[in-house]
Design a protein around this motif. Structure first.
Motif, PDB file in Angstrom:
ATOM      1  N   ALA A 172      54.288  49.056  16.920  1.00 20.12           N
ATOM      2  CA  ALA A 172      53.958  48.863  15.514  1.00 20.12           C
ATOM      3  C   ALA A 172      54.980  47.956  14.837  1.00 20.12           C
ATOM      4  CB  ALA A 172      53.900  50.211  14.803  1.00 20.12           C
ATOM      5  N   ARG A 173      56.251  48.137  15.180  1.00 17.93           N
ATOM      6  CA  ARG A 173      57.296  47.293  14.600  1.00 17.93           C
ATOM      7  C   ARG A 173      57.107  45.844  15.033  1.00 17.93           C
ATOM      8  NH1 ARG A 173      62.556  45.916  16.544  1.00 17.93           N
ATOM      9  NH2 ARG A 173      63.934  45.264  14.836  1.00 17.93           N
ATOM     10  N   ARG A 174      56.823  45.636  16.301  1.00 17.47           N
ATOM     11  CA  ARG A 174      56.620  44.284  16.818  1.00 17.47           C
ATOM     12  C   ARG A 174      55.421  43.627  16.138  1.00 17.47           C
ATOM     13  NH1 ARG A 174      56.228  45.654  21.667  1.00 17.47           N
ATOM     14  NH2 ARG A 174      58.399  45.307  22.245  1.00 17.47           N
ATOM     15  N   ALA A 175      54.343  44.393  15.965  1.00 18.67           N
ATOM     16  CA  ALA A 175      53.145  43.839  15.332  1.00 18.67           C
ATOM     17  C   ALA A 175      53.391  43.481  13.874  1.00 18.67           C
ATOM     18  CB  ALA A 175      52.004  44.843  15.451  1.00 18.67           C
ATOM     19  N   ALA A 176      54.141  44.322  13.163  1.00 16.29           N
ATOM     20  CA  ALA A 176      54.411  44.050  11.750  1.00 16.29           C
ATOM     21  C   ALA A 176      55.224  42.772  11.582  1.00 16.29           C
ATOM     22  CB  ALA A 176      55.147  45.232  11.125  1.00 16.29           C
ATOM     23  N   TRP A 177      56.235  42.597  12.412  1.00 15.21           N
ATOM     24  CA  TRP A 177      57.035  41.373  12.326  1.00 15.21           C
ATOM     25  C   TRP A 177      56.221  40.154  12.757  1.00 15.21           C
ATOM     26  CZ3 TRP A 177      60.896  40.597   9.395  1.00 15.21           C
ATOM     27  CH2 TRP A 177      61.855  41.587   9.154  1.00 15.21           C
ATOM     28  N   ALA A 178      55.452  40.323  13.827  1.00 12.87           N
ATOM     29  CA  ALA A 178      54.653  39.200  14.307  1.00 12.87           C
ATOM     30  C   ALA A 178      53.664  38.733  13.256  1.00 12.87           C
ATOM     31  CB  ALA A 178      53.913  39.591  15.582  1.00 12.87           C
ATOM     32  N   ALA A 179      53.171  39.667  12.432  1.00 13.96           N
ATOM     33  CA  ALA A 179      52.189  39.317  11.410  1.00 13.96           C
ATOM     34  C   ALA A 179      52.754  38.385  10.348  1.00 13.96           C
ATOM     35  CB  ALA A 179      51.641  40.576  10.759  1.00 13.96           C
ATOM     36  N   VAL A 180      54.081  38.358  10.199  1.00 15.87           N
ATOM     37  CA  VAL A 180      54.709  37.416   9.255  1.00 15.87           C
ATOM     38  C   VAL A 180      55.423  36.301  10.007  1.00 15.87           C
ATOM     39  CG1 VAL A 180      54.923  39.020   7.324  1.00 15.87           C
ATOM     40  CG2 VAL A 180      56.727  38.944   9.045  1.00 15.87           C
ATOM     41  N   GLY A 181      55.072  36.145  11.279  1.00 19.69           N
ATOM     42  CA  GLY A 181      55.584  35.008  12.035  1.00 19.69           C
ATOM     43  C   GLY A 181      56.960  35.184  12.625  1.00 19.69           C
ATOM     44  N   VAL A 182      57.495  36.386  12.598  1.00 23.14           N
ATOM     45  CA  VAL A 182      58.818  36.639  13.164  1.00 23.14           C
ATOM     46  C   VAL A 182      58.636  37.376  14.481  1.00 23.14           C
ATOM     47  CG1 VAL A 182      61.038  37.798  12.830  1.00 23.14           C
ATOM     48  CG2 VAL A 182      59.878  36.728  10.887  1.00 23.14           C
ATOM     49  N   HIS A 183      59.203  36.866  15.543  1.00 27.02           N
ATOM     50  CA  HIS A 183      59.012  37.506  16.836  1.00 27.02           C
ATOM     51  C   HIS A 183      60.310  38.129  17.328  1.00 27.02           C
ATOM     52  CE1 HIS A 183      60.843  34.028  19.011  1.00 27.02           C
ATOM     53  NE2 HIS A 183      60.245  33.316  18.079  1.00 27.02           N
ATOM     54  N   LEU A 184      60.148  39.312  17.928  1.00 29.37           N
ATOM     55  CA  LEU A 184      61.302  40.040  18.436  1.00 29.37           C
ATOM     56  C   LEU A 184      61.791  39.460  19.749  1.00 29.37           C
ATOM     57  CD1 LEU A 184      60.199  41.949  16.246  1.00 29.37           C
ATOM     58  CD2 LEU A 184      60.801  43.863  17.704  1.00 29.37           C
TER      59      LEU A 184
ATOM     60  N   LEU B 216      73.418  44.562   0.097  1.00 29.95           N
ATOM     61  CA  LEU B 216      72.278  44.760   0.983  1.00 29.95           C
ATOM     62  C   LEU B 216      71.005  44.175   0.382  1.00 29.95           C
ATOM     63  CD1 LEU B 216      70.947  46.114   3.480  1.00 29.95           C
ATOM     64  CD2 LEU B 216      70.731  48.190   2.086  1.00 29.95           C
ATOM     65  N   LEU B 217      70.778  44.431  -0.898  1.00 27.57           N
ATOM     66  CA  LEU B 217      69.549  43.968  -1.544  1.00 27.57           C
ATOM     67  C   LEU B 217      69.542  42.452  -1.718  1.00 27.57           C
ATOM     68  CD1 LEU B 217      69.158  46.834  -4.144  1.00 27.57           C
ATOM     69  CD2 LEU B 217      67.695  46.398  -2.164  1.00 27.57           C
ATOM     70  N   ASP B 218      70.720  41.844  -1.883  1.00 25.46           N
ATOM     71  CA  ASP B 218      70.777  40.383  -1.913  1.00 25.46           C
ATOM     72  C   ASP B 218      70.336  39.805  -0.567  1.00 25.46           C
ATOM     73  OD1 ASP B 218      71.645  40.413  -4.508  1.00 25.46           O
ATOM     74  OD2 ASP B 218      73.744  39.959  -4.058  1.00 25.46           O
ATOM     75  N   GLN B 219      70.752  40.454   0.520  1.00 25.51           N
ATOM     76  CA  GLN B 219      70.306  40.017   1.841  1.00 25.51           C
ATOM     77  C   GLN B 219      68.803  40.223   2.000  1.00 25.51           C
ATOM     78  OE1 GLN B 219      72.793  42.279   4.511  1.00 25.51           O
ATOM     79  NE2 GLN B 219      74.475  40.805   4.401  1.00 25.51           N
ATOM     80  N   LEU B 220      68.312  41.359   1.500  1.00 28.00           N
ATOM     81  CA  LEU B 220      66.880  41.628   1.571  1.00 28.00           C
ATOM     82  C   LEU B 220      66.091  40.571   0.804  1.00 28.00           C
ATOM     83  CD1 LEU B 220      64.547  43.469   2.424  1.00 28.00           C
ATOM     84  CD2 LEU B 220      64.983  44.843   0.372  1.00 28.00           C
ATOM     85  N   ALA B 221      66.609  40.165  -0.354  1.00 27.87           N
ATOM     86  CA  ALA B 221      65.951  39.104  -1.124  1.00 27.87           C
ATOM     87  C   ALA B 221      65.883  37.816  -0.319  1.00 27.87           C
ATOM     88  CB  ALA B 221      66.699  38.880  -2.445  1.00 27.87           C
ATOM     89  N   GLY B 222      66.947  37.539   0.432  1.00 27.86           N
ATOM     90  CA  GLY B 222      66.956  36.353   1.279  1.00 27.86           C
ATOM     91  C   GLY B 222      65.904  36.415   2.371  1.00 27.86           C
ATOM     92  N   VAL B 223      65.724  37.596   2.960  1.00 21.39           N
ATOM     93  CA  VAL B 223      64.693  37.762   3.988  1.00 21.39           C
ATOM     94  C   VAL B 223      63.307  37.581   3.381  1.00 21.39           C
ATOM     95  CG1 VAL B 223      63.642  39.370   5.619  1.00 21.39           C
ATOM     96  CG2 VAL B 223      66.134  39.273   5.410  1.00 21.39           C
ATOM     97  N   VAL B 224      63.074  38.237   2.240  1.00 20.74           N
ATOM     98  CA  VAL B 224      61.760  38.159   1.592  1.00 20.74           C
ATOM     99  C   VAL B 224      61.404  36.715   1.263  1.00 20.74           C
ATOM    100  CG1 VAL B 224      60.538  38.725  -0.542  1.00 20.74           C
ATOM    101  CG2 VAL B 224      61.775  40.514   0.695  1.00 20.74           C
ATOM    102  N   ALA B 225      62.405  35.953   0.823  1.00 27.12           N
ATOM    103  CA  ALA B 225      62.152  34.559   0.466  1.00 27.12           C
ATOM    104  C   ALA B 225      61.737  33.716   1.672  1.00 27.12           C
ATOM    105  CB  ALA B 225      63.398  33.956  -0.184  1.00 27.12           C
ATOM    106  N   ARG B 226      62.093  34.175   2.872  1.00 32.28           N
ATOM    107  CA  ARG B 226      61.774  33.418   4.084  1.00 32.28           C
ATOM    108  C   ARG B 226      60.453  33.842   4.735  1.00 32.28           C
ATOM    109  NH1 ARG B 226      66.244  31.265   6.777  1.00 32.28           N
ATOM    110  NH2 ARG B 226      64.689  30.478   8.250  1.00 32.28           N
ATOM    111  N   LEU B 227      59.829  34.891   4.225  1.00 33.44           N
ATOM    112  CA  LEU B 227      58.611  35.416   4.841  1.00 33.44           C
ATOM    113  C   LEU B 227      57.373  34.987   4.064  1.00 33.44           C
ATOM    114  CD1 LEU B 227      59.725  39.075   5.690  1.00 33.44           C
ATOM    115  CD2 LEU B 227      59.787  37.060   7.154  1.00 33.44           C
ATOM    116  N   PRO B 228      56.261  34.666   4.756  1.00 31.15           N
ATOM    117  CA  PRO B 228      56.197  34.535   6.215  1.00 31.15           C
ATOM    118  C   PRO B 228      56.903  33.281   6.695  1.00 31.15           C
ATOM    119  CG  PRO B 228      54.117  33.912   5.226  1.00 31.15           C
ATOM    120  CD  PRO B 228      54.969  34.428   4.106  1.00 31.15           C
ATOM    121  N   SER B 229      57.391  33.328   7.927  1.00 25.00           N
ATOM    122  CA  SER B 229      58.174  32.229   8.478  1.00 25.00           C
ATOM    123  C   SER B 229      57.761  32.015   9.929  1.00 25.00           C
ATOM    124  CB  SER B 229      59.667  32.559   8.376  1.00 25.00           C
ATOM    125  OG  SER B 229      60.444  31.457   8.786  1.00 25.00           O
ATOM    126  N   PRO B 230      56.699  31.283  10.162  1.00 24.39           N
ATOM    127  CA  PRO B 230      56.124  31.180  11.501  1.00 24.39           C
ATOM    128  C   PRO B 230      57.110  30.709  12.555  1.00 24.39           C
ATOM    129  CG  PRO B 230      54.651  30.217   9.882  1.00 24.39           C
ATOM    130  CD  PRO B 230      55.942  30.505   9.178  1.00 24.39           C
TER     131      PRO B 230
END
Length: 438
Positions: free
Chosen positions: A230-242, A168-182
């Motif tokens: 709030a969830r939508r706004a947090a993701w949008a702030a790093v360029g990821v849209h739901l 799980l944490l390896d996947q999380l590291a992969g997500v973190v490496a991609r953020l922000p990702s407009p």
């Protein structure tokens, strides 16, 4: 002859085996507490010395202790037993030639090495966090979040087993490496990182952890507020849209045309002097660049757009609001304007969060500062009341004016965009030259 010697002689002369003698001395329900205390000491690496006490002893427990020790066990409600005395009785009686240690193993089975288990578990968890720690090592904005994960035990509550947690944490590291990702849809990000388009959904372990990382990257509280907005706004702030409809951009005075639906919307809004809200869906469906807007002003806060619409109406020059951390829709609109030959001037909050946002825009498009340089900051800071909040976040570089970061660090005064609104409206009213100054 001591009482213990007498007890041992009485129990060895009747033909009983060592196993029977041990069971008779320590194997009853009444002595179970004593064996358990000894086992706990051994498993924690402590010696079998000193006295153990049972706070409230029954008459049967007291008689069992007297049988074991060959003497009266005192009076009162509590019962105290010397572990050295028990060890000696077991050895001399032949019930357990190896003493109390041997007796505990025979009665309860192999002992656990709790210290070794703790170290092995700690090592496994360190390994589980290894890739995530590597991904966050060069990102100081995530230092507090990483410590928060450790202190709250959130990962261990979500996935108690370190081997499973490592995946799980390896996947999380992969997500973190991609953020922000407009401009990246959340389902595509999940599929690319975890092979599951729903891995970042609400309620999924990876989704929970990644959302907290997104909040950390944008200065939000990690647990933060709940709810879909709030969830939508947090993701949008790093360029990821739901989805294509939840990502929005606010603008005013952008030229339109009669060729496309988006162009007609912009033309109508400009003619009316009203702000226009565009969705990512509309901007993605727009074919080709937007009509040339020339010099485009970018602000950080919607209050600037509202005030410009009130005071200038149809005469307001092209103005785009980043709305804090730019959403996917903001990036898409700026892309279209840039493709159409648009040039940008930028103003935002004079705080480290505002500087980080500006730096992201500058890195992608470049801009000239719109009263967002050292001189403008010094002037605004000098007029700011003493009670205004100071700068508490981590400093960020200002590549469009390196001296600005130095001045902000030295003065440590926060200046929000709303505080300089009159001068911004004056600029919009009279026009700006190519360098974003009057």
């Amino acid at each position: 002859m001591t009482g213990g010697d007498a007890a041992g002689r009485g129990l060895t002369g009747n033909g009983s085996t060592g196993e029977e003698r041990l069971r008779r001395l320590l194997g009853s329900e009444e002595t179970a507490w004593l064996v358990e205390r000894a086992r706990q000491r051994l498993e924690r690496g402590r010696p079998l010395t000193g006295t153990v006490t049972l706070g409230t002893a029954s008459a049967a427990q007291r008689r069992a202790a007297e049988l074991l020790l060959g003497r009266r066990a005192g009076t009162g409600t509590s019962l105290s037993v010397s572990l050295e005395e028990v060890d000696r009785v077991l050895r001399t009686s032949g019930a357990a030639p190896g003493g109390l240690h041997e007796a505990v193993v025979r009665l309860r089975g192999p002992l656990r090495d709790l210290a070794g288990e703790r170290e092995a578990s700690a090592s496994a968890w360190r390994a589980a966090f290894g890739n995530l720690d590597a991904a966050t090592a060069a990102r100081p904005e995530l230092t507090g979040w990483r410590a928060w994960l450790e202190s709250t035990g959130l990962v261990r509550r979500l996935v108690p087993d370190p081997a499973q947690a490592r995946h799980l944490l390896d996947q999380l590291a992969g997500v973190v490496a991609r953020l922000p990702s407009p401009g990246l849809p959340i389902g595509r990000l999940a599929a690319q990182i975890a092979g599951d388009a729903h891995a970042l959904d609400e309620g999924r372990p990876l989704g929970t952890l990644a959302l907290s990382a997104a909040k950390a990257l944008t200065g939000r509280a990690y647990p933060g507020e709940g709810g879909a907005d709030a969830r939508r706004a947090a993701w949008a702030a790093v360029g990821v849209h739901l989805d294509d409809l939840s990502s929005l951009v606010l603008c005013l005075g952008l030229p339109g045309d009669d060729r496309t639906p988006t162009g007609r919307m912009l033309a109508a809004a400009r003619a009316a002097g009203e702000p226009c809200v565009l969705t990512l869906r509309q901007l993605r469906r727009h074919d080709g660049p937007l009509p040339s807007a020339g010099l485009v002003r970018i602000c950080e806060n919607p209050v600037v757009v509202a005030a410009a619409a009130d005071e200038l109406g149809p005469s307001c020059p092209p103005l785009v609001c980043g709305g804090g951390r730019p959403s996917a829709a903001v990036w898409r609109l700026l892309d279209l304007l840039s493709e159409g030959g648009g040039r940008f001037v930028y103003h935002g909050d004079f705080d480290w969060g505002g500087v980080a946002i500006a730096a992201a825009v500058h890195d992608r498009y470049g801009f000239e500062p719109w009263r967002f340089d050292t001189a403008a900051y010094e002037a605004a800071a000098s007029q700011t009341v003493a009670s205004q909040a100071g700068l508490t976040e981590r400093p960020c570089p200002t590549p469009w004016d390196p001296a600005l970061a130095e001045a902000m660090a030295r003065r440590a005064v926060r200046v929000e965009e709303e505080l300089v609104l009159p001068v911004l409206l004056s600029d919009l009213s009279s026009g700006l030259n190519d360098r974003g100054t009057r």
